[in-house]
Design a protein around this motif. Structure first.
Motif, PDB file in Angstrom:
ATOM      1  N   ARG A  18       0.831  -1.204   0.000  1.00 34.38           N
ATOM      2  CA  ARG A  18       0.000   0.000   0.000  1.00 34.38           C
ATOM      3  C   ARG A  18       0.866   1.255   0.000  1.00 34.38           C
ATOM      4  NH1 ARG A  18      -3.606   3.092  -1.761  1.00 34.38           N
ATOM      5  NH2 ARG A  18      -4.849   4.295  -0.277  1.00 34.38           N
ATOM      6  N   SER A  19       1.952   1.241   0.756  1.00 34.33           N
ATOM      7  CA  SER A  19       2.869   2.381   0.737  1.00 34.33           C
ATOM      8  C   SER A  19       3.473   2.565  -0.646  1.00 34.33           C
ATOM      9  CB  SER A  19       3.985   2.186   1.768  1.00 34.33           C
ATOM     10  OG  SER A  19       3.541   2.497   3.072  1.00 34.33           O
ATOM     11  N   LEU A  20       3.805   1.473  -1.308  1.00 35.53           N
ATOM     12  CA  LEU A  20       4.374   1.578  -2.655  1.00 35.53           C
ATOM     13  C   LEU A  20       3.360   2.183  -3.625  1.00 35.53           C
ATOM     14  CD1 LEU A  20       6.306  -1.812  -2.865  1.00 35.53           C
ATOM     15  CD2 LEU A  20       7.273   0.492  -2.616  1.00 35.53           C
ATOM     16  N   GLU A  21       2.083   1.829  -3.468  1.00 42.76           N
ATOM     17  CA  GLU A  21       1.039   2.444  -4.294  1.00 42.76           C
ATOM     18  C   GLU A  21       0.988   3.953  -4.060  1.00 42.76           C
ATOM     19  OE1 GLU A  21      -2.711   0.664  -3.513  1.00 42.76           O
ATOM     20  OE2 GLU A  21      -2.101  -1.359  -4.111  1.00 42.76           O
ATOM     21  N   LEU A  22       1.008   4.343  -2.806  1.00 39.59           N
ATOM     22  CA  LEU A  22       0.950   5.762  -2.492  1.00 39.59           C
ATOM     23  C   LEU A  22       2.205   6.497  -2.977  1.00 39.59           C
ATOM     24  CD1 LEU A  22      -0.618   5.605   1.072  1.00 39.59           C
ATOM     25  CD2 LEU A  22      -1.711   6.401  -1.025  1.00 39.59           C
ATOM     26  N   GLN A  23       3.327   5.812  -2.955  1.00 38.56           N
ATOM     27  CA  GLN A  23       4.540   6.443  -3.444  1.00 38.56           C
ATOM     28  C   GLN A  23       4.445   6.729  -4.943  1.00 38.56           C
ATOM     29  OE1 GLN A  23       6.799   7.798  -1.846  1.00 38.56           O
ATOM     30  NE2 GLN A  23       8.547   8.057  -3.225  1.00 38.56           N
ATOM     31  N   GLN A  24       3.762   5.871  -5.652  1.00 39.82           N
ATOM     32  CA  GLN A  24       3.542   6.151  -7.074  1.00 39.82           C
ATOM     33  C   GLN A  24       2.674   7.396  -7.258  1.00 39.82           C
ATOM     34  OE1 GLN A  24       5.041   4.645  -9.751  1.00 39.82           O
ATOM     35  NE2 GLN A  24       6.247   3.799  -8.058  1.00 39.82           N
ATOM     36  N   ARG A  25       1.687   7.562  -6.406  1.00 45.58           N
ATOM     37  CA  ARG A  25       0.885   8.791  -6.443  1.00 45.58           C
ATOM     38  C   ARG A  25       1.737  10.006  -6.105  1.00 45.58           C
ATOM     39  NH1 ARG A  25      -4.230   8.573  -2.754  1.00 45.58           N
ATOM     40  NH2 ARG A  25      -4.201  10.784  -3.383  1.00 45.58           N
ATOM     41  N   LYS A  26       2.630   9.836  -5.140  1.00 50.76           N
ATOM     42  CA  LYS A  26       3.517  10.939  -4.766  1.00 50.76           C
ATOM     43  C   LYS A  26       4.345  11.372  -5.946  1.00 50.76           C
ATOM     44  CE  LYS A  26       7.592  12.598  -2.905  1.00 50.76           C
ATOM     45  NZ  LYS A  26       8.903  12.743  -3.562  1.00 50.76           N
TER      46      LYS A  26
END
Length: 446
Positions: A18-26
């Motif tokens: 989930r953090s990796l997904e959010l990092q892509q959004r970042k």
């Protein structure tokens, strides 16, 4: 008490899916200029634990860079903030004032070093506080020059970038910078050419000579100094150096500004690091740990200095926001009632034996320094070779992160590990964090 269990729990790799997904959004939404040391997205936090969106619980040895000194979501901070948000969120103190601003200024005037009459003004960030302290010094003295020190860090605004020593990443290609800023060698015992024994006297002599020849005492408005340097590598000046500089400033009508943005509010085992040598600054800048995680900063100084500024000369729309003031009052109440100065000294007593034992095993640890819960080790190539070892520092940092320990590096050469745990952390949690750190260090050394 926090409802976050104070233990490390790893359900996924760090960072998790989930953090990796959010990092892509970042990456898609946030400027690439805003870096992230550990792309783990936090969902909750309490005490000395950060809970990420994947359910992992990480031990916090960074406190958001010395901000959550009282622990994340400290109960008194939460209670006061919730009440203040319900009452009102903003009026601008310069338009229609409110009592919370006065309460924080009263606390700053009482807690900062010296028993003289003081005045304070509130701002949003450490950089803003530093910039305003320099404004005050120039106005009051009628002089323009300011001296800062090698390895110093004072912020990211134009003036504070000029005061900051390190180019990358803070200053690179952002110039031209504000003028009339000069730099003097820092009292750096570990790397002083004449050795630590003579560092205090020699570094002060060099400082005096360099300022006299390159600036001129009669042109100097202020000297700004971190009593323990922060981003520059947690450099603790040789004993007596800070007092010598402060006394010299007073002798020449120069204002001594103590930048206590990172060292203030119980972090070093005193309310302020200047107290360690009995130094009373003319002006002191504060931020970070003052408000338990909300943005608030202050400049506190002698009443005659602070009152010399014309009306409207200091301020800002958000400076001393009532919600941030409420948070500060809750944080200060926590520091007092829980004796967090004493707790910081207990943290030092827990950490230092472990770090010294590690240094006996690994000659790559060249220096152990700091005070209270503001400690660091400087990594070098090995015994007799003091070449900064940034590569090993980065490798240990990566391994700590992978094992659920949030660690921070710093230093002009990128070779310093700094330890800034929340003072709400239990001995058991700190000991587990040190276990993780020691294992990470051994693995990185190979």
């Amino acid at each position: 008490m926090t409802n976050v269990t104070q233990q490390r729990v790893l359900h996924t790799e760090i960072p998790g899916p989930r953090s990796l997904e959010l990092q892509q959004r970042k990456v898609a939404a946030v400027s690439a200029g805003v870096g992230t040391g550990l792309p783990v997205y936090v969902e909750r936090a309490g005490g000395g634990i950060l809970v990420d969106v994947d359910g992992n619980q990480l031990i916090d040895f960074g406190s958001g860079i010395a901000v959550t000194t009282v622990g994340n979501a400290a109960p008194r901070v939460v209670e006061r903030v919730q009440q203040q948000v319900a009452d009102f969120t903003h009026t601008c103190f310069m338009v229609t004032p409110y009592e919370e601003y006065l309460d924080v200024c009263d606390a700053l005037n009482e807690l900062t070093p010296g028993d003289h009459e003081k005045r304070s003004a509130l701002f949003n960030s450490g950089a803003e506080a530093v910039e305003n302290a320099v404004k005050v010094a120039r106005h009051v003295t009628g002089r323009q020059a300011v001296v800062a020190f090698d390895h110093g860090y004072h912020g990211r605004t134009n003036l504070t970038m000029a005061l900051t020593a390190k180019n990358m990443p803070y200053k690179h290609k952002f110039g031209p910078f504000a003028g009339e800023v000069y730099r003097a060698p820092m009292s750096y015992p570990f790397r002083w050419p004449g050795g630590p024994a003579d560092c205090a006297k020699e570094s002060f002599d060099v400082f005096v000579q360099q300022v006299h020849t390159q600036v001129g005492e009669e042109n100097l408005a202020a000297v700004i100094l971190e009593p323990i340097q922060g981003e520059g590598g947690f450099i603790v000046p040789a004993p007596g150096f800070v007092r010598q500089v402060a006394d010299w400033c007073r002798e020449h009508g120069i204002l001594f500004i103590a930048d206590e943005v990172q060292t203030g509010f119980c972090r070093t085992g005193d309310w302020f690091a200047s107290e360690h040598e009995g130094v009373v600054p003319d002006l002191i800048t504060t931020a970070k740990g003052m408000a338990g995680g909300l943005p608030l900063a202050g400049v506190t100084g002698r009443a005659d200095i602070m009152d010399a500024i014309h009306g409207g000369g200091l301020g800002g729309t958000y400076g001393g926001n009532p919600v941030a003031c409420a948070a500060a009052l809750g944080a200060i109440e926590t520091m007092r009632s829980e004796n967090l100065c004493g707790r910081a000294r207990e943290v030092e007593a827990l950490f230092l034996p472990r770090l010294r034992a590690l240094a006996e095993r690994f000659p790559q640890i060249g220096d152990i320094r700091g005070r209270g819960a503001m400690l660091a080790i400087e990594l070098v190539r090995g015994a007799g070779d003091l070449t900064p070892n940034a590569e090993l520092t980065a490798a240990v940092n990566r391994e700590c992160h992978a094992q659920g320990l949030v660690t921070l590096t710093c230093g002009t050469y990128g070779n310093v590990f700094r330890f800034l745990p929340p003072l709400a952390s239990s001995d058991e949690l700190l000991s587990e964090g040190l276990d993780v750190f020691e294992a990470a260090f051994a693995k990185a050394v190979g």
